[in-house]
Design a protein around this motif. Structure first.
Motif, short mmCIF file in Angstrom:
data_model
loop_
_atom_site.label_atom_id
_atom_site.label_comp_id
_atom_site.label_asym_id
_atom_site.label_seq_id
_atom_site.Cartn_x
_atom_site.Cartn_y
_atom_site.Cartn_z
N ILE A 26 86.42 80.31 106.65
CA ILE A 26 87.59 81.30 106.55
C ILE A 26 87.90 81.81 107.90
N GLN A 27 86.82 82.01 108.92
CA GLN A 27 87.17 82.41 110.16
C GLN A 27 88.01 81.60 111.09
N ARG A 28 87.44 80.21 110.68
CA ARG A 28 88.42 79.36 111.50
C ARG A 28 89.79 79.25 111.19
N LEU A 29 90.04 79.42 109.62
CA LEU A 29 91.46 79.25 109.12
C LEU A 29 92.02 80.58 109.84
N GLN A 30 91.33 81.58 109.86
CA GLN A 30 92.03 82.83 110.07
C GLN A 30 92.42 82.92 111.38
N THR A 31 91.51 82.09 112.54
CA THR A 31 91.96 82.03 113.97
C THR A 31 93.11 81.16 114.06
N LEU A 32 93.43 80.19 113.25
CA LEU A 32 94.66 79.32 113.21
C LEU A 32 95.56 80.36 112.74
N LEU A 33 95.56 80.80 111.83
CA LEU A 33 96.59 81.61 111.21
C LEU A 33 97.01 82.70 112.23
N ASN A 34 96.33 83.39 112.84
CA ASN A 34 96.57 84.46 113.85
C ASN A 34 97.47 83.69 115.06
N ALA A 35 96.61 82.52 115.60
CA ALA A 35 97.44 81.81 116.63
C ALA A 35 98.91 81.44 115.98
N VAL A 36 99.18 80.85 114.94
CA VAL A 36 100.47 80.65 114.33
C VAL A 36 101.17 81.70 114.28
N ARG A 37 100.84 83.12 113.74
CA ARG A 37 101.67 84.17 113.80
C ARG A 37 102.02 84.81 115.12
N ASP A 38 101.05 84.58 115.97
CA ASP A 38 101.44 84.95 117.53
C ASP A 38 102.47 83.86 118.26
N GLY A 39 102.51 82.91 117.42
CA GLY A 39 103.59 81.99 118.15
C GLY A 39 103.18 81.35 119.22
N ALA A 40 101.85 80.84 119.30
CA ALA A 40 101.21 80.37 120.73
C ALA A 40 100.86 78.87 120.29
#
Length: 207
Positions: A109-123
């Protein structure tokens, strides 16, 4: 006069005999009464003894029943304790397995959350870095597994090589021993041939 005394003695003797007879009968009666009394005593003692034996048997039977009951209760208690211990062990194992699964899920979950945050940040570079790191970790894990497998195979090959070398050494030693035996037999044959030749020559010269 003597005839009168004889007649007078007969009734006395008869009376004395009758008296003795009565005395014997009285004694016999006393003895029979005493015997009957003894028989009654013996019968009473036997009844008392039988009663006592019966009481002892009943007491022992009661004791054995109590002991068996206590053993059954103890066995049941021991079985319940054993079942409780097994239940607790299984529960601890289940809890440990559950915690392990929860930890794995949390990491995922933490890994997916990190990926999701990165996608949301547009980075995209950040996402690429995270994915690359994960790929490296997976590759590292796979490499470690392959490394362990190869080390096991190398160890097995070394063991097989050692066995082959030992077998080869044994074969070489056996061949050496066999060659030495053949040489020894050859020399013996040569000596025997030489001896026979000499004997033949002597025999020929003699003839």
């Amino acid at each position: 006069g003597s005839g009168s005394r004889a007649r007078g003695d007969k009734p006395d003797a008869l009376a004395a005999l009758q008296a003795a007879n009565e005395e014997l009968r009285a004694k016999l009666t006393d003895i029979q009464i005493e015997l009957q009394q003894e028989k009654s005593k013996v019968s009473k003692l036997e009844r008392e003894k039988n009663q006592e034996v019966k009481q002892i048997k009943e007491h022992e039977q009661h004791k054995s029943t109590v002991v068996v009951t206590e053993l059954k209760v103890k066995l049941h208690e021991d079985k319940m304790k054993e079942l409780q211990a097994v239940r607790e062990t299984l529960l601890r194992q289940h809890e440990a397995e559950l915690l392990r699964v929860i930890k794995i899920k949390d990491n995922e979950i933490q890994r997916l959350q990190t990926l999701l945050n990165a996608v949301r940040d547009g980075a995209p570079d950040k996402v690429k870095t995270v994915l690359l790191t994960e790929a490296k970790e997976e590759a590292k894990k796979g490499f470690e597994v392959e490394k362990i497998k190869m080390q096991q195979e190398i160890s097995e090959l070394k063991g097989a090589k050692k066995q082959v070398e030992e077998a080869l050494t044994m074969v070489i030693q056996a061949d050496k021993i066999k060659a030495a035996e053949i040489r020894s037999v050859y020399h013996l044959h040569q000596e025997e041939i030489t001896r026979i030749k000499r004997e033949c020559e002597r025999e020929i010269r003699r003839l």
